[in-house]
Design a protein around this motif. Structure first.
Motif, PDB file in Angstrom:
ATOM      1  N   UNK A 135      24.298  29.955  66.264  1.00  0.00           N
ATOM      2  CA  UNK A 135      25.107  31.130  66.276  1.00  0.00           C
ATOM      3  C   UNK A 135      26.519  30.726  66.397  1.00  0.00           C
TER       4      UNK A 135
ATOM      5  N   UNK B 291      27.930  31.896  50.597  1.00  0.00           N
ATOM      6  CA  UNK B 291      28.169  31.300  51.851  1.00  0.00           C
ATOM      7  C   UNK B 291      29.758  31.060  51.978  1.00  0.00           C
TER       8      UNK B 291
ATOM      9  N   UNK C 119      25.355  32.422  74.796  1.00  0.00           N
ATOM     10  CA  UNK C 119      26.810  33.362  74.979  1.00  0.00           C
ATOM     11  C   UNK C 119      27.380  32.365  76.223  1.00  0.00           C
ATOM     12  N   UNK C 120      26.525  31.799  77.152  1.00  0.00           N
ATOM     13  CA  UNK C 120      27.439  31.315  78.530  1.00  0.00           C
ATOM     14  C   UNK C 120      27.863  29.970  78.027  1.00  0.00           C
TER      15      UNK C 120
ATOM     16  N   UNK D 257      13.149  30.710  62.298  1.00  0.00           N
ATOM     17  CA  UNK D 257      12.634  30.569  64.019  1.00  0.00           C
ATOM     18  C   UNK D 257      13.334  32.023  64.393  1.00  0.00           C
ATOM     19  N   UNK D 258      13.052  32.350  65.779  1.00  0.00           N
ATOM     20  CA  UNK D 258      13.659  33.472  66.161  1.00  0.00           C
ATOM     21  C   UNK D 258      14.053  33.144  67.751  1.00  0.00           C
ATOM     22  N   UNK D 259      14.789  33.755  68.326  1.00  0.00           N
ATOM     23  CA  UNK D 259      15.307  33.657  69.568  1.00  0.00           C
ATOM     24  C   UNK D 259      15.035  34.986  70.704  1.00  0.00           C
ATOM     25  N   UNK D 260      14.971  34.345  71.953  1.00  0.00           N
ATOM     26  CA  UNK D 260      14.510  35.539  72.925  1.00  0.00           C
ATOM     27  C   UNK D 260      15.861  35.878  73.711  1.00  0.00           C
ATOM     28  N   UNK D 261      15.864  37.003  74.351  1.00  0.00           N
ATOM     29  CA  UNK D 261      16.842  37.446  75.002  1.00  0.00           C
ATOM     30  C   UNK D 261      17.449  36.499  76.030  1.00  0.00           C
TER      31      UNK D 261
ATOM     32  N   UNK E 152      19.553  34.098  74.265  1.00  0.00           N
ATOM     33  CA  UNK E 152      20.827  34.460  73.842  1.00  0.00           C
ATOM     34  C   UNK E 152      21.816  34.562  74.831  1.00  0.00           C
TER      35      UNK E 152
ATOM     36  N   UNK F 118      30.006  37.736  66.714  1.00  0.00           N
ATOM     37  CA  UNK F 118      29.003  36.847  67.399  1.00  0.00           C
ATOM     38  C   UNK F 118      28.065  36.974  66.096  1.00  0.00           C
ATOM     39  N   UNK F 119      27.432  35.864  65.511  1.00  0.00           N
ATOM     40  CA  UNK F 119      26.648  35.986  64.632  1.00  0.00           C
ATOM     41  C   UNK F 119      25.710  34.861  64.687  1.00  0.00           C
ATOM     42  N   UNK F 120      24.373  35.375  65.058  1.00  0.00           N
ATOM     43  CA  UNK F 120      23.476  34.381  65.551  1.00  0.00           C
ATOM     44  C   UNK F 120      22.133  34.471  64.470  1.00  0.00           C
ATOM     45  N   UNK F 121      21.706  33.408  64.112  1.00  0.00           N
ATOM     46  CA  UNK F 121      20.415  33.410  62.905  1.00  0.00           C
ATOM     47  C   UNK F 121      19.336  32.612  63.137  1.00  0.00           C
ATOM     48  N   UNK F 122      18.170  33.173  63.447  1.00  0.00           N
ATOM     49  CA  UNK F 122      17.083  32.360  63.720  1.00  0.00           C
ATOM     50  C   UNK F 122      16.896  31.539  62.152  1.00  0.00           C
TER      51      UNK F 122
END
Lengths: 238, 238, 238, 238, 238, 238
Positions: free
Chosen positions: B187, B86, B218-219, B207-211, B214, B200-204
């Motif tokens: 993220x 880490x 970002x906004x 869980x997961x994430x939809x578009x 996303x 840009x580093x996004x981790x579920x």
């Protein structure tokens, strides 16, 4: 006359900011002139293996120079993969010093770790660490007392430390880095509030010292420690 | 409604104290709510071997959690003898981010090391580190300019970072530890002052994430970074 | 036009050889062009200490480049005495990705370790590892089911990964090493078979990327992952 | 009355066997009661990097307890992969002590390493090491003088060390292990043949000491060192 | 009768797949029954420090068991932070064996590293490694010859190895794991194509062996190596 | 004619000083010409984890060259942070050899560690270590018998070792360093008092050996070991 205008037996501007950070059970920022050390005291339920189920607690210490604490960057020990001999010597000294004013039985089966992280290094970091760690320790023990009832006070006295040395043939108190780097002799003295010695470490770096210099260094150290003990009491509201 | 009463798109109280320590060429204490990081920037004449005599400089970073920065004490990596995965991920991210707004040729053959030492950890330490390290870096480059003449400005833009995430199904900005520990998605977004992305580093996490999530994350990140860039300018007197 | 004649949205020749080795509970040789990775999945009864007696299992991963997998020999990490930051980042990514499609309760108190050993490295080794490790994991879980009865299927979905990037200003899919080494932007995308994102890591190596490039990279990644998921199903006979 | 019948100011049986081994340039087996240490002094042409081309030499030291030197076997540090803090403290002390009686310029650009390997440990191993290493060093410097002409004698004085302490309230000289393990205070004193102090390290292990005890410990140490210096001269035929 | 039906003096099914991977200068997949090892030979211009500018090259070797190569997963040495004693013994044996058929002067100032990574372990991995590494080495030297002109052939002979042992009182050739784990005696024999011995290492694991058993083991080894040398020639098209 | 005037089949002056140190349960100083090794045998109640509660004990060994044991100082492995491959090979050999003459069940659940620390190195240190460790082991087992009753003797035989080699084309016994460093072949032979082989390790260092040389080396080794076994018996008063 010393470079910064101090008398031979004069401390630098000394301050202790109690509760400098808020995550650890106790903390203090200790300042000796330009030297600044963050001291935290953390309570852990887990004892080192050799102490488990012995009815006693433990007080230990760790020390580091943050890389940016010196004009020339100091390499980070976590990157080098080990602590230097100097670091280990210092953290063992801090731990022994603070244990000497603790009743480990009264503490119960917990470990308190004193972390002394130097954010500005200008000489005397080990003695500043001991002096500041005392304040963090007192607050951590108070926090421990809020978590569980303690029948006796685990803190049995006060503890502070100062450096003395011989610079240009003269015995002086509380050396800064410019003095330390040219000192003939450097001595660290740790004492309690009964006027007794806990540790005394004198080194003739490239030089030696006579018995009369030893006596004079001890005398100055007693004075300096006395002022530091009073500052600790004031900061702790006693 | 967030635990601390913030709106989904609201930053915590953010501050940057420029020149927090005085030994390193540049320094800053950056605060995001209870998260506090000391960032220092040190100049070294010595480059890593693979860069020597290449006419370019280097910017690198190191990161640590001080042991007392967390309510449960964090083990000291210098004692364990190595940096965790880490820690290495974070310091690599900090270094890449800051290099992206540096002209290494203009810097000349020196290395600047950004040390980010967390003294209070309450979530978002890596993004706070990037945001604060920028200020320390700017001051170190100014100091470098006083030591030698620099034909071009090695700093080619601004760089700041923020975390976003999905907590309880809602997209939120700048997660504190209580949010981060239960977040579905986390993220980290690093941007420059041209509105472009650096990292840009996004981790579920479990869980997961939809578009669409996303896009919303970002906004929010764009908004947060925009405020941080303005704070940096204010602190630097621009 | 890409060096090897591919269209911007075209994968390299991809293959998964199921059961490539016979000692581990599951294994696969995954091929993306010249990149080849041996993925094995081993079942261990012993959980890491912090998970014992929690009624749940664990999925973890380890990664290495075999020294002979690159034209310039890569130093062996066992000889250097530690894994690099890059290696740790990659194996943490592989593990998080595969855990996201596992029901750790259904797995029971066992650990499955996914070992991804690269025997030829030509870019995209981490995404190839994730894609191949999925097949090894499915076979190891089937083997686990033969050893003990599993009330629920521990595998809750499919998982595959691909890289996208910006090379010479153009967004392309599945970069080989010759592209990766000159790419402005490099992004790794891990998705499941519900079209959701598990991980998304984009880096502007010496460059940055705009929001529209981000959107385009994500679009290409979705296409590539879709083809990989289909290949996995075919290899597994579904 | 002490357990072994000694007077408070009485040394154990002390002996130095000069030339105990024949491969190193100088060597000695030093005996304090049951404590036995093999001291060797090796000449190396290679200086540590920070000293090269400075016209000066270096004297350094390494220390170990052989695993079989204690009734309970001591773990081998080469197997544990690092030297303990205690070992590093001791070897740094040995090296500083011996450097204090060396003219490093007169030595020329060579390094002499003093290896002190304890084959029987019964208290006082660090002071025995210093006392024995002196004899090995003198012989190594003589050997150096045979290899090249030395314009000045690199050895500027004699150096010996002894422990003193407070056991059961009484100040005693040269503690053996049975005394050391119950001592209130333990002090190591290194002196030269001008009656000056080189190092003085006093520790209140779970106790503290008064100024009058300090004065009495120093007095006993002076007596003990005086006898050791005479033994060294006799062994060296002076 | 052996478990798998072989005669005492019968090899398992042996194969060498030349050019198994394409990044390294030479490579081979060697198979002895279920034992499979990937051998690669990499050319480096950089010699170890003690060999530089000596007009000679170097051949070295590294060995590992991939974690998934055994039914019970083998811990990864890069994670443990060091190579085991067993691994070091094996790679030193491989290197010595191959150097014995090399003319290091003819090689010139380059280093060839032989990496032997076991992907399936069923006994005899070290002898399989030596036998396969020879083929990889020959191809790497051919590649070296294409890069620069070599006045003499650096390969002066052939080298192959086989294990022999005493199992249930009987001398047998080429032990698999089920035999090796119950063997009284285990001997590895490395020979060249002149019928001479390069290495011979016999161990009575919990047992001992007589001179007549030694003689018989050597006889069987000679037969086995002879077949392996012929296989090497065939694979190399000689 | 050999440099030191010995016949090809002649041992150097060999001696074993039983009880050389008094802290360990058994000890011996073994001398082969100028080679001298301190062997100690320490009893520990604690077994390695994989052997606990198995009704059997363990015998292990550790080896080191003291830094001053060689004319050119040997770097201390505790400082380098790891044991070399050579050291590990040797200590594994010593341990296997001595275990071969132990009944681990009769020993009961204790571990005996044989520490072989070389104080003068002149060739043959591993065979001297085995030969001397036997004497230390016997005395430690006797001490164990005084601490608890042992129903069977854990020592089932004698064990000694010698080196043989080919020097200048001639087969010779017990090579010293000047011979070893130019030897074509070097073989270490460990035998018991039934005339059986425990270990046999022959290496053609830069050369190879024929079957007839093998036979001749074995013959000389048998003679040498026979003399060493007799010396052990004499030293042990049998």
């Amino acid at each position: 006359m010393r470079r910064d205008g101090r008398e031979p037996d004069e401390l630098r501007a000394v301050a202790i900011e109690r509760g400098f950070t808020e995550m650890a059970a106790g903390s203090a920022l200790v300042t000796f002139g330009k030297t600044k050390v963050i001291c935290t005291a953390s309570i852990e339920e887990k004892l080192p293996p050799w102490l488990r189920n012995g009815g006693k607690g433990w007080v230990t210490a760790e020390y580091s120079l943050l890389p940016g604490s010196t004009p020339e960057r100091s390499a980070r020990e976590a990157v080098k993969g080990k602590q230097s001999g100097r670091t280990q010597e210092i953290q063992r000294l801090i731990a022994r010093s603070l244990r000497s004013i603790c009743d480990l039985k009264a503490l119960g089966e917990v470990q308190i770790t004193l972390d002394c992280d130097v954010i500005q290094a200008d000489g005397g970091t080990r003695t500043a660490s001991i002096t500041g760690a005392y304040v963090a320790l007192v607050d951590a023990v108070a926090e421990l007392g809020r978590r569980r009832s303690l029948s006796n006070d685990p803190i049995t006295g006060q503890c502070a430390a100062i450096s003395v040395g011989v610079v240009g043939g003269e015995v002086v108190l509380d050396l800064d880095y410019s003095e330390d780097s040219v000192a003939d002799v450097d001595m660290n003295v740790v004492m309690n509030d009964s006027g007794e010695f806990i540790e005394l470490q004198g080194t003739g770096e490239g030089s030696t010292f006579s018995k009369s210099q030893l006596v004079e260094m001890v005398r100055l150290a007693e004075r300096g420690v006395s002022d530091l003990l009073e500052l600790q009491r004031k900061v702790l509201g006693r």
